[in-house]
Design a protein around this motif. Structure first.
Motif, PDB file in Angstrom:
ATOM      1  N   GLY A 135       0.803  -1.222   0.000  1.00 31.01           N
ATOM      2  CA  GLY A 135       0.000   0.000   0.000  1.00 31.01           C
ATOM      3  C   GLY A 135       0.836   1.271   0.000  1.00 31.01           C
ATOM      4  N   ASP A 136       2.091   1.197   0.465  1.00 30.71           N
ATOM      5  CA  ASP A 136       2.957   2.391   0.452  1.00 30.71           C
ATOM      6  C   ASP A 136       3.313   2.763  -0.981  1.00 30.71           C
ATOM      7  OD1 ASP A 136       2.993   2.214   3.172  1.00 30.71           O
ATOM      8  OD2 ASP A 136       5.104   1.598   3.346  1.00 30.71           O
ATOM      9  N   ARG A 137       3.441   4.064  -1.245  1.00 34.07           N
ATOM     10  CA  ARG A 137       3.860   4.494  -2.580  1.00 34.07           C
ATOM     11  C   ARG A 137       5.372   4.637  -2.647  1.00 34.07           C
ATOM     12  NH1 ARG A 137      -0.187   5.228   0.157  1.00 34.07           N
ATOM     13  NH2 ARG A 137       0.298   7.421   0.561  1.00 34.07           N
ATOM     14  N   VAL A 138       5.917   4.271  -3.803  1.00 34.80           N
ATOM     15  CA  VAL A 138       7.357   4.381  -4.042  1.00 34.80           C
ATOM     16  C   VAL A 138       7.567   5.184  -5.322  1.00 34.80           C
ATOM     17  CG1 VAL A 138       9.468   3.084  -4.562  1.00 34.80           C
ATOM     18  CG2 VAL A 138       7.818   2.164  -2.915  1.00 34.80           C
ATOM     19  N   ALA A 139       8.399   6.229  -5.250  1.00 33.89           N
ATOM     20  CA  ALA A 139       8.665   7.024  -6.456  1.00 33.89           C
ATOM     21  C   ALA A 139       9.898   6.475  -7.161  1.00 33.89           C
ATOM     22  CB  ALA A 139       8.867   8.485  -6.088  1.00 33.89           C
ATOM     23  N   ILE A 140       9.843   6.431  -8.483  1.00 35.29           N
ATOM     24  CA  ILE A 140      10.950   5.912  -9.281  1.00 35.29           C
ATOM     25  C   ILE A 140      11.346   6.985 -10.297  1.00 35.29           C
ATOM     26  CG2 ILE A 140      11.655   4.086 -10.899  1.00 35.29           C
ATOM     27  CD1 ILE A 140       9.696   2.197  -9.539  1.00 35.29           C
ATOM     28  N   TYR A 141      12.617   7.365 -10.275  1.00 35.66           N
ATOM     29  CA  TYR A 141      13.113   8.457 -11.136  1.00 35.66           C
ATOM     30  C   TYR A 141      14.405   7.955 -11.754  1.00 35.66           C
ATOM     31  CZ  TYR A 141      14.480  13.406 -12.045  1.00 35.66           C
ATOM     32  OH  TYR A 141      14.830  14.613 -12.599  1.00 35.66           O
ATOM     33  N   THR A 163       5.165   5.170  -8.537  1.00 34.03           N
ATOM     34  CA  THR A 163       4.895   6.304  -9.402  1.00 34.03           C
ATOM     35  C   THR A 163       6.210   6.630 -10.088  1.00 34.03           C
ATOM     36  OG1 THR A 163       3.944   8.486  -9.609  1.00 34.03           O
ATOM     37  CG2 THR A 163       5.132   8.059  -7.559  1.00 34.03           C
ATOM     38  N   VAL A 164       6.252   6.328 -11.380  1.00 38.32           N
ATOM     39  CA  VAL A 164       7.477   6.559 -12.131  1.00 38.32           C
ATOM     40  C   VAL A 164       7.421   7.992 -12.648  1.00 38.32           C
ATOM     41  CG1 VAL A 164       8.877   5.849 -14.097  1.00 38.32           C
ATOM     42  CG2 VAL A 164       7.609   4.133 -12.799  1.00 38.32           C
ATOM     43  N   VAL A 165       8.435   8.750 -12.298  1.00 36.75           N
ATOM     44  CA  VAL A 165       8.495  10.133 -12.759  1.00 36.75           C
ATOM     45  C   VAL A 165       9.549  10.169 -13.858  1.00 36.75           C
ATOM     46  CG1 VAL A 165       8.923  12.530 -12.104  1.00 36.75           C
ATOM     47  CG2 VAL A 165       7.841  10.953 -10.480  1.00 36.75           C
ATOM     48  N   PHE A 166       9.158  10.643 -15.005  1.00 35.34           N
ATOM     49  CA  PHE A 166      10.038  10.659 -16.148  1.00 35.34           C
ATOM     50  C   PHE A 166      11.370  11.351 -15.813  1.00 35.34           C
ATOM     51  CE2 PHE A 166      11.608  12.698 -19.966  1.00 35.34           C
ATOM     52  CZ  PHE A 166      11.904  11.546 -20.663  1.00 35.34           C
ATOM     53  N   GLY A 167      12.466  10.692 -16.194  1.00 35.92           N
ATOM     54  CA  GLY A 167      13.801  11.166 -15.847  1.00 35.92           C
ATOM     55  C   GLY A 167      14.138  12.547 -16.407  1.00 35.92           C
ATOM     56  N   VAL A 186      12.357   6.694  -2.544  1.00 35.75           N
ATOM     57  CA  VAL A 186      12.586   7.082  -3.943  1.00 35.75           C
ATOM     58  C   VAL A 186      13.687   6.181  -4.491  1.00 35.75           C
ATOM     59  CG1 VAL A 186      13.255   8.958  -5.519  1.00 35.75           C
ATOM     60  CG2 VAL A 186      12.025   9.493  -3.388  1.00 35.75           C
ATOM     61  N   ILE A 187      13.465   5.645  -5.694  1.00 34.27           N
ATOM     62  CA  ILE A 187      14.506   4.841  -6.344  1.00 34.27           C
ATOM     63  C   ILE A 187      15.026   5.643  -7.531  1.00 34.27           C
ATOM     64  CG2 ILE A 187      15.095   2.605  -7.360  1.00 34.27           C
ATOM     65  CD1 ILE A 187      12.635   1.424  -6.008  1.00 34.27           C
ATOM     66  N   THR A 188      16.353   5.776  -7.610  1.00 29.75           N
ATOM     67  CA  THR A 188      16.927   6.599  -8.667  1.00 29.75           C
ATOM     68  C   THR A 188      18.276   6.020  -9.082  1.00 29.75           C
ATOM     69  OG1 THR A 188      17.444   8.876  -9.314  1.00 29.75           O
ATOM     70  CG2 THR A 188      18.075   8.242  -7.087  1.00 29.75           C
ATOM     71  N   SER A 189      19.029   6.776  -9.883  1.00 24.20           N
ATOM     72  CA  SER A 189      20.398   6.372 -10.211  1.00 24.20           C
ATOM     73  C   SER A 189      21.254   7.629 -10.213  1.00 24.20           C
ATOM     74  CB  SER A 189      20.457   5.686 -11.574  1.00 24.20           C
ATOM     75  OG  SER A 189      20.316   6.646 -12.589  1.00 24.20           O
ATOM     76  N   ASP A 190      22.581   7.414 -10.234  1.00 20.39           N
ATOM     77  CA  ASP A 190      23.438   8.598 -10.314  1.00 20.39           C
ATOM     78  C   ASP A 190      23.123   9.389 -11.575  1.00 20.39           C
ATOM     79  OD1 ASP A 190      24.500   6.590 -11.904  1.00 20.39           O
ATOM     80  OD2 ASP A 190      26.534   6.684 -11.097  1.00 20.39           O
ATOM     81  N   GLY A 310       8.959   6.165 -18.456  1.00 25.10           N
ATOM     82  CA  GLY A 310       8.286   7.200 -17.670  1.00 25.10           C
ATOM     83  C   GLY A 310       6.998   7.709 -18.297  1.00 25.10           C
ATOM     84  N   TRP A 311       6.576   7.077 -19.367  1.00 24.37           N
ATOM     85  CA  TRP A 311       5.357   7.450 -20.065  1.00 24.37           C
ATOM     86  C   TRP A 311       4.461   6.223 -20.026  1.00 24.37           C
ATOM     87  CZ3 TRP A 311       5.342   7.482 -26.089  1.00 24.37           C
ATOM     88  CH2 TRP A 311       4.215   8.124 -26.576  1.00 24.37           C
ATOM     89  N   VAL A 312       3.167   6.398 -20.163  1.00 24.17           N
ATOM     90  CA  VAL A 312       2.272   5.245 -20.023  1.00 24.17           C
ATOM     91  C   VAL A 312       2.578   4.159 -21.065  1.00 24.17           C
ATOM     92  CG1 VAL A 312       0.362   6.038 -21.506  1.00 24.17           C
ATOM     93  CG2 VAL A 312      -0.101   4.583 -19.507  1.00 24.17           C
ATOM     94  N   THR A 313       3.040   4.573 -22.235  1.00 28.38           N
ATOM     95  CA  THR A 313       3.371   3.581 -23.265  1.00 28.38           C
ATOM     96  C   THR A 313       4.446   2.625 -22.761  1.00 28.38           C
ATOM     97  OG1 THR A 313       2.765   5.136 -24.975  1.00 28.38           O
ATOM     98  CG2 THR A 313       4.150   3.312 -25.660  1.00 28.38           C
ATOM     99  N   GLY A 314       5.383   3.155 -21.985  1.00 23.98           N
ATOM    100  CA  GLY A 314       6.414   2.314 -21.403  1.00 23.98           C
ATOM    101  C   GLY A 314       5.844   1.385 -20.347  1.00 23.98           C
ATOM    102  N   HIS A 315       4.932   1.886 -19.523  1.00 24.59           N
ATOM    103  CA  HIS A 315       4.328   1.046 -18.481  1.00 24.59           C
ATOM    104  C   HIS A 315       3.559  -0.125 -19.108  1.00 24.59           C
ATOM    105  CE1 HIS A 315       5.471   4.118 -15.704  1.00 24.59           C
ATOM    106  NE2 HIS A 315       4.697   3.713 -14.715  1.00 24.59           N
ATOM    107  N   SER A 316       2.696   0.204 -20.062  1.00 21.58           N
ATOM    108  CA  SER A 316       1.796  -0.827 -20.597  1.00 21.58           C
ATOM    109  C   SER A 316       2.463  -1.709 -21.639  1.00 21.58           C
ATOM    110  CB  SER A 316       0.553  -0.181 -21.217  1.00 21.58           C
ATOM    111  OG  SER A 316      -0.177   0.522 -20.239  1.00 21.58           O
ATOM    112  N   TYR A 317       3.384  -1.126 -22.459  1.00 22.27           N
ATOM    113  CA  TYR A 317       3.901  -1.897 -23.587  1.00 22.27           C
ATOM    114  C   TYR A 317       5.422  -2.072 -23.604  1.00 22.27           C
ATOM    115  CZ  TYR A 317      -0.975  -1.687 -24.788  1.00 22.27           C
ATOM    116  OH  TYR A 317      -2.340  -1.814 -24.718  1.00 22.27           O
ATOM    117  N   ILE A 318       6.103  -1.682 -22.515  1.00 24.80           N
ATOM    118  CA  ILE A 318       7.480  -2.184 -22.319  1.00 24.80           C
ATOM    119  C   ILE A 318       7.450  -3.141 -21.137  1.00 24.80           C
ATOM    120  CG2 ILE A 318       9.887  -1.659 -21.694  1.00 24.80           C
ATOM    121  CD1 ILE A 318       9.586   1.066 -22.998  1.00 24.80           C
TER     122      ILE A 318
END
Ligand code: 6R9
Length: 656
Positions: A135-141, A163-167, A186-190, A310-318
């Motif tokens: 139930g907790d939300r995690v942001a991904i950047y 919630t993936v936030v576009f890089g 928040v999950i991110t990279s350098d 980071g776009w819905v096309t990536g969520h649904s079709y990648i």
């Protein structure tokens, strides 16, 4: 929409029948339409059998409290189990899930389903360590690296909506989204690679998180190796945690309506809307459409959605559709012109990609670069092409089919939205005789119509507003934390009919096929004539010297709105390097007049080197309208390249 306007777009009469071989072995035949029409719920119940359920549902659809839908009521499942574990259990662990291609040459990784299962389990165990609970939300950047998919699936495995936030978004955009959904991790990279150089991400996270007291941990993937500022209390390295964690993790089954993710998208007001998707219906809708619209054969196809995650096309079709189907996909980190303009075609040839899905804006860019570039590569593995994001003008459609698809591949023009979660209007590759520029019909199980202000069908040959008339499995369930806005934005306009208002204009041609004209706010009114920006753009692009065009209606004392066009010329038209002469502008204006009518003649045409686009490839007409109306340009933070506006304004200054 005036009938004059509609008649003009309908003069396209080329048709492309499905290739015989494809039709003979197609996953879906024409019978699916009849089956779905007869009983849409039974149709989706059958599609749901393609998914593994821990507990079967006892009711397909609960629409007792519209517009709040519940699909597969009582069903329980785990999305990550469906995307990964079950393929390993079925003996397909050695199948490649992703051929990942980094931007730097030769920086590649192949990840099998078995490896993905281990990595997702490790990441899930790490998130638990970091305090993430169901139930907790995690942001991904993140950039376009495999860890992004791993992170999303790890969240899904725990029932922690991501919630993936576009890089490419700014730190303030990231902050607003973290705050809106109250993420604690928040999950991110350098950073990632863009146009041949490392592009940092961690500094934006540091800045955003400074204003998000709720964030307890930032999990950081090392991708570029660049220096980062470190907070010992808060930050943890992926390689110190995830890569050392246990690969054992037993997925728990969640309710079909358990939140899967929140994806922010811009609305008409300044505040982005957090579109909520839930688990069961979304997986059924994305996996079925991915299988049907792309005729996916998981054993032999190599599928590539060239979009950002980071776009819905990536969520649904990648991520969700292809993985639920056990597909082998390509995933590419960088831009199409790094290190050279043939990068995509090199990738297609190397991995023998069979199915390519991208946006018309990319296609028009390739048109601008010229056919010689793809012609240098062996693209004969391609058997199916897809398009998404905006209307594809007939010229781009034909170029895509001929120059990329060797004149033999069907083109699937898929209309859908962040809100719809899945394809809604599209040809079917083994069934439909495609018309360049038309998205054709609602897919089986989906019901759409084109209606007038009162919600009445406009009928064939007419234009109006695109609506969805029945609930569909991957539909948004609400706007995160704002049920009222959800009702107002999508359902109030046609409340009497119970229709979903998509915000797009469309027309039905004489065969009843749908031509999406673009957002209704892109429809101009010039001297009482309603004209679509798309239609004029299409006319401009049909001129041999024009590569790409954007049209906006700028307020005009005389005509209400005046048509302002911005065009990019083809490289061949620019040879010699001379400035666009007045004669060319006159030629283009006359060309539009002859294609559509004098009323559609742009008042001004400006030749520009680039158009302002979002990361998802949509032209930001709002900014062009600012230029046309001589205002300071508004917020440019969501542009893929913010220097574009400077170049355009420089051009205006020169009065070209
Ligand atoms: C998937 C995606 C949704 C808006 C939508 C429409 C436009 C998308 C289209 C298309 C014409 C197509 N759009 N696909 N217009 N033909 N095949 O793009 O989602 O970013 O939410 O945008 O994009 O205007 O309303 P999203």
């Amino acid at each position: 929409m005036s009938n004059e306007t509609l008649a003009n777009l309908a003069h396209e009469d080329r048709r492309f029948e499905p290739p015989k071989e494809l039709a003979e072995h197609a996953n879906v035949t024409a019978a699916a339409y009849d089956e779905a029409d007869a009983d849409p719920e039974a149709f989706w119940a059958k599609a749901a059998e393609r998914i593994s359920w821990d507990t079967k549902w006892d009711r397909v659809l609960d629409w007792d409290n519209p517009p709040f839908a519940k699909w597969f009521v009582g069903g329980k499942l785990n999305a990550a189990y469906n995307c990964v574990d079950r393929h390993v259990e079925a003996g397909n662990g050695d199948r490649v899930a992703f051929h990942w291609v980094g931007e730097p040459a030769d920086d590649t990784r192949d990840i099998t389903y078995a490896q993905l299962k281990d990595q997702v389990s490790q990441a899930a165990n790490t998130l638990i360590e970091l305090g993430v609970k169901t139930g907790d939300r995690v942001a991904i950047y993140m950039p376009m690296i495999p860890e992004t998919v791993v992170a999303m699936l790890a969240c899904a495995r725990l029932g922690a909506p991501h919630t993936v936030v576009f890089g490419g978004f700014s730190s303030s955009a990231l902050r607003d989204r973290i705050q809106d959904c109250d993420a604690h991790v928040v999950i991110t990279s350098d950073g990632g690679y863009r146009r041949g150089a490392p592009a940092a991400l961690k500094p934006a996270v540091d800045e955003a998180v400074a204003q998000c007291p709720g964030v307890e941990h930032v999990l950081v993937v090392r991708r570029t190796g660049e220096d980062v500022t470190w907070d010992d209390q808060r930050d943890v390295w992926w390689h110190d945690t995830v890569e050392k964690a246990s690969t054992d993790h037993t997925p728990e089954a969640f309710d079909a309506e358990h939140p899967l993710y929140v994806m922010y998208t811009s609305g008409t007001t300044g505040k982005p809307k957090g579109i909520l998707h839930t688990t069961g219906g979304y997986l059924v809708g994305t996996s079925w459409t991915h299988w049907a619209v792309f005729d996916l054969k998981p054993e032999t196809d190599v599928y590539w959605t060239a979009a950002d995650i980071g776009w819905v096309t990536g969520h649904s079709y990648i991520v969700y559709g292809p993985l639920a189907n056990g597909a082998t996909s390509v995933m590419y980190e960088g831009t199409p012109d790094t290190p050279h303009k043939g990068r995509w075609w090199e990738i297609v040839a190397k991995y023998k990609v069979t199915t390519l899905y991208c946006a018309p804006t990319a296609i028009r860019t390739f048109m601008k670069w010229g056919r010689d570039i793809p012609a240098e590569h062996d693209l004969s593995s391609l058997r199916l092409l897809g398009s998404v994001g905006e209307p594809i003008n007939p010229e781009a459609y034909i170029w895509y089919r001929d120059q990329i698809g060797g004149g033999k591949t069907p083109v699937m023009d898929t209309w859908w939205q962040t809100e719809t979660g899945m394809h809604m209007i599209s040809p079917l590759p083994g069934v439909t005789a495609g018309k360049p520029g038309s998205a054709m019909k609602a897919i089986p199980g989906v019901s759409v119509d084109v209606v007038d202000d009162d919600g009445e069908s406009v009928g064939n040959g007419n234009g109006g507003y695109l609506v969805v008339t029945k609930p569909w499995p991957a539909m948004l369930r609400t706007i995160w934390g704002d049920d009222e806005r959800f009702k107002e934005t999508y359902w109030e306009r046609y409340a009497a009919k119970g229709y979903y208002f998509a915000g797009d204009g469309a027309k039905l041609d004489d065969d009843g096929d749908i031509w999406v004209l673009g957002r209704v706010d892109d429809v101009m009114n010039v001297s009482g004539h309603r004209l679509s920006t798309t239609e004029i753009e299409s006319a401009l692009v049909s001129h041999p010297k024009v590569a790409e065009a954007a049209v906006v209606g700028a307020t005009d004392e005389q005509s209400g709105q005046a048509i302002n066009a911005f065009v990019i010329l083809r490289e061949s038209a620019l040879k010699g390097g001379e400035e666009a002469p007045d004669a060319l502008i006159t030629e283009l204006r006359n060309h539009v007049a002859s294609e559509i009518g004098a009323i559609a003649k742009p008042k001004s045409i400006l030749v520009v080197p680039e158009l302002p686009k979002t990361r998802s490839g949509k032209i930001m007409r709002r900014l062009l309208r600012d230029v046309a109306e001589h205002r300071d340009v508004g917020d440019v933070t969501t542009l893929a390249d913010s220097s574009v506006m400077d170049q355009i304004q420089e051009g205006v200054g020169k009065g070209s």
